[in-house]
Design a protein around this motif. Structure first.
Motif, PDB file in Angstrom:
ATOM      1  N   ARG A 268       1.402-102.696  16.728  1.00  9.66           N
ATOM      2  CA  ARG A 268       1.366-102.530  15.273  1.00  9.66           C
ATOM      3  C   ARG A 268       0.128-101.742  14.839  1.00  9.66           C
ATOM      4  O   ARG A 268       0.179-100.944  13.898  1.00  9.66           O
ATOM      5  CB  ARG A 268       1.372-103.901  14.596  1.00  9.66           C
TER       6      ARG A 268
ATOM      7  N   ASP B 246       0.262 -98.546  12.473  1.00  9.66           N
ATOM      8  CA  ASP B 246      -0.516 -98.475  11.237  1.00  9.66           C
ATOM      9  C   ASP B 246      -1.399 -97.225  11.212  1.00  9.66           C
ATOM     10  O   ASP B 246      -1.542 -96.567  10.174  1.00  9.66           O
ATOM     11  CB  ASP B 246      -1.393 -99.721  11.091  1.00  9.66           C
TER      12      ASP B 246
ATOM     13  N   GLU C 215      -0.988 -94.488   8.273  1.00  9.80           N
ATOM     14  CA  GLU C 215      -2.106 -94.160   7.385  1.00  9.80           C
ATOM     15  C   GLU C 215      -2.374 -92.652   7.332  1.00  9.80           C
ATOM     16  O   GLU C 215      -2.972 -92.160   6.369  1.00  9.80           O
ATOM     17  CB  GLU C 215      -3.372 -94.887   7.863  1.00  9.80           C
TER      18      GLU C 215
END
Length: 637
Positions: free
Chosen positions: A139, A143, A147
């Motif tokens: 994860r 992420d 981003e």
């Protein structure tokens, strides 16, 4: 391990493989007359294309460095493979099963060492990518990408993956797939410690690094965790038999078509920058892999860009606006002389890289960044001037000295006066003063490197490298001699279009027609190859001539086979018209006839006073020879 690949299988591989398709993976080709294509040589730096292929006979040759051969030798040299590995790679691409002599079968599983290492990396790429998409631990990697504006589709498009933190996850997976410890460590996928093998990359986001053909040969890994024991933000595959960082550009497999078509390459600084550019529509973006942009990278891009003296190609470098970015730009400028065309620099506002620019200002901003790039020269000058205080006389003098060498090294001398005037305005000095400093500027930019010596053509069956035999090498023909040139032009036709000359005409040509010993050797080898019937097997024809020649004339035969015939030719086949061939034949027939006439005339002068009977015989012979010469010349009219 299997034995030597059977000769008939080697020939079958060549028959089923398009030399044009293989070469186009590395070189941008353009039409160069009937039956020929040309491009920038992949084996040495050049500004004007001298690398030529003839697809109909499966041959390639560079008139600049002298390298040449068939599709197997090309793959050997461009991918640094052994003969066997090159044949196995081409056979796999053609869906062929190879057979081996000495009772052996294919090597496990029908692949050479390089192919095994490439396959291990393909399996590793799939493993990492699946972990990124499915693993709960990944994860943090998902992420990171999100981003920066990259979704799962983008991750899949670029093959981005996640290396689990466990330390042995990939090793265990590769073992299950049948890979040995040696293959894992040799390929840089695993390391070996006191407790056995461990994963080279752990707890990192990984990008597959592919060669120009699309084979994954290494990885670049980005640090994600603060407690990562390896402090370096990026960790790349170490040098391996298949991973040479100075030769690789990340994203080139995806960008090569756009680079070739648009003749523009965009060099960025990181993996995410490449992704951002491609997603924004700048599909010609590439990046180096953990090393500075160097001469080998220039050579790679120039071949694809068709960066020649005619112009039209453009390379754009994007750099951060900070001190590190300026330093990188100046390193790139030091290589500027290696390009035939002009290179450019793009620096985003506020020092943002392309990835940040796309996040904050959108795809259009990335495209504008590249489109608005300034010439490398201008950027280099402004960078140097930024290091001095132009408000002082001392600063202006230092500024002039700093940039004078750059102006003096501009390749196009017609641009120097204008640039001198422009830079004088930037500094705030009189143009005559600037011109004087430029005129006396020391030379400082590095010259183009010498061409590295290359290995000779490999043995057609065993793949052995031949050793040079200086004592048996024949001198190169001096084509400034018209009689030598005549033999050369005739051999071009004979080697390229052996069936265009009637046998009865060909056999009137004698060895003595060729002044240069090397031409004589090629002529003998060609006649021998013709008798063997090799002319009916295009992929074997050139090798048959080389093998049958009584002396080493490999390079000359390759040259004759690839040179463009300077005559009216058939637009489809490239075969010269009959009148050109007849002209060459009759002139070759004339040469020994004229020698006999000269000998007879000399003999007549020696005996005409002392032996009237012998003189009469020689005179009759001389008259017959002169009549024969007249008839020959009439054929050319």
């Amino acid at each position: 391990m299997g034995g030597r690949i059977k000769a008939e299988d080697v020939e079958a591989v060549k028959d089923r493989t398009s030399v044009e398709a293989v070469v186009r993976e590395h070189v941008t080709l353009t039409r160069a007359g009937a039956g020929r294509l040309k491009g920038l040589c992949p084996f040495h730096d050049e500004k004007t294309p001298s690398f030529t292929i003839r697809p109909a006979v499966g041959r390639w040759h560079c008139f600049g460095c002298g390298e040449g051969g068939d599709v197997i030798s090309f793959v050997q040299q461009v991918d640094h493979l052994t003969f066997t590995e090159a044949v196995e790679r081409l056979a796999a691409a053609a869906g062929m099963e190879l057979h081996y002599e000495e009772g052996g079968g294919p090597r496990e599983p029908g692949m050479g060492r390089r192919a095994r290492l490439v396959e291990a990396h393909r399996v590793a790429e799939e493993f990492y990518h699946e972990a990124l998409l499915r693993s709960r631990d990944a994860r943090i990697g998902r992420d990171f990408l999100r981003e920066r504006g990259f979704d799962s589709a983008a991750a899949t498009r670029f093959g981005v993956g996640y290396a689990p933190r466990g330390g042995e996850d990939l090793v265990r997976h590769l073992r299950e797939k049948g890979f040995s410890e040696e293959e894992m460590t040799l390929g840089g996928l695993a390391g070996k410690g006191s407790r056995g093998l461990y994963d080279r990359f752990r707890g990192r986001l990984v990008w597959p690094i592919r060669d120009i053909t699309g084979d994954t040969v290494g990885f670049g890994a980005r640090r994600l965790y603060d407690d990562d024991r390896i402090a370096a933000k990026y960790l790349n595959t170490a040098e391996t038999p298949i991973y040479k960082k100075t030769h690789l550009l990340y994203g080139l497999d995806l960008a090569k078509k756009a680079i070739s078509t648009g003749r523009r390459a965009v060099v960025v600084e990181g993996y995410t920058d490449v992704m951002a550019c491609h997603l924004a529509g700048v599909k010609s973006a590439v990046a180096t892999c953990g090393t500075a942009f160097g001469a080998d990278h220039v050579s790679t891009l120039r071949r694809i860009l068709r960066d020649d003296a005619a112009g039209g190609a453009r390379t754009v470098f994007t750099f951060d606006g900070d001190a590190a970015g300026q330093k990188a730009a100046m390193r790139a400028f030091e290589l500027d002389q290696r390009w035939a065309s002009q290179s450019y620099v793009a620096v985003a506002p506020d020092g943002m890289d392309p990835c940040e620019l796309r996040q904050q200002r959108g795809d259009d901003a990335v495209r504008r960044l590249v489109d608005d790039a300034v010439p490398m020269f201008e950027f280099a000058v402004r960078t140097l001037l930024s290091q001095v205080d132009l408000d002082t006389a001392e600063g202006r003098v230092a500024g002039m000295k700093n940039v004078a060498r750059i102006i003096a090294e501009i390749r196009d001398p017609t641009l120097r006066p204008e640039y001198t005037r422009t830079v004088a305005g930037w500094i705030g000095v009189d143009i005559e003063q600037m011109r004087e400093v430029v005129a006396h500027a020391p030379k400082g930019l590095p010259p183009v490197g010498d061409v590295a010596p290359r290995q000779r053509r490999g043995d057609a069956e065993a793949g052995r490298q031949e050793e040079d035999e200086p004592s048996t090498l024949l001198p190169a023909p001096d084509l400034r001699d018209p009689t030598v040139l005549l033999g050369h032009l005739f051999l071009q036709v004979l080697v390229q279009f052996p069936r265009s000359i009637a046998p009865e005409d060909l056999y009137r040509v004698v060895e003595e027609s060729f002044v240069a010993p090397a031409h004589r050797a090629v002529f003998v080898g060609t006649l021998t190859a013709l008798v063997s019937g090799a002319a009916d097997r295009p992929n074997e024809w050139i090798d048959a001539i080389i093998d049958a020649s009584p002396a080493p004339v490999d390079s000359l035969v390759e040259t004759l086979a690839m040179e463009r015939i300077q005559a009216r030719v058939d637009p489809e086949t490239g075969e010269p018209d009959a009148r050109y061939i007849t002209d060459l034949l009759t002139r070759l027939w004339e040469a020994p006839l004229q020698a006999r006439i000269a000998d007879a005339a000399s003999a007549l002068r020696r005996v005409e006073h002392d032996d009237p009977a012998r003189a009469h015989e020689i005179a009759v012979e001389l008259q017959g020879l002169q009549l024969e010469l007249t008839e020959l010349r009439s054929r050319r009219e």
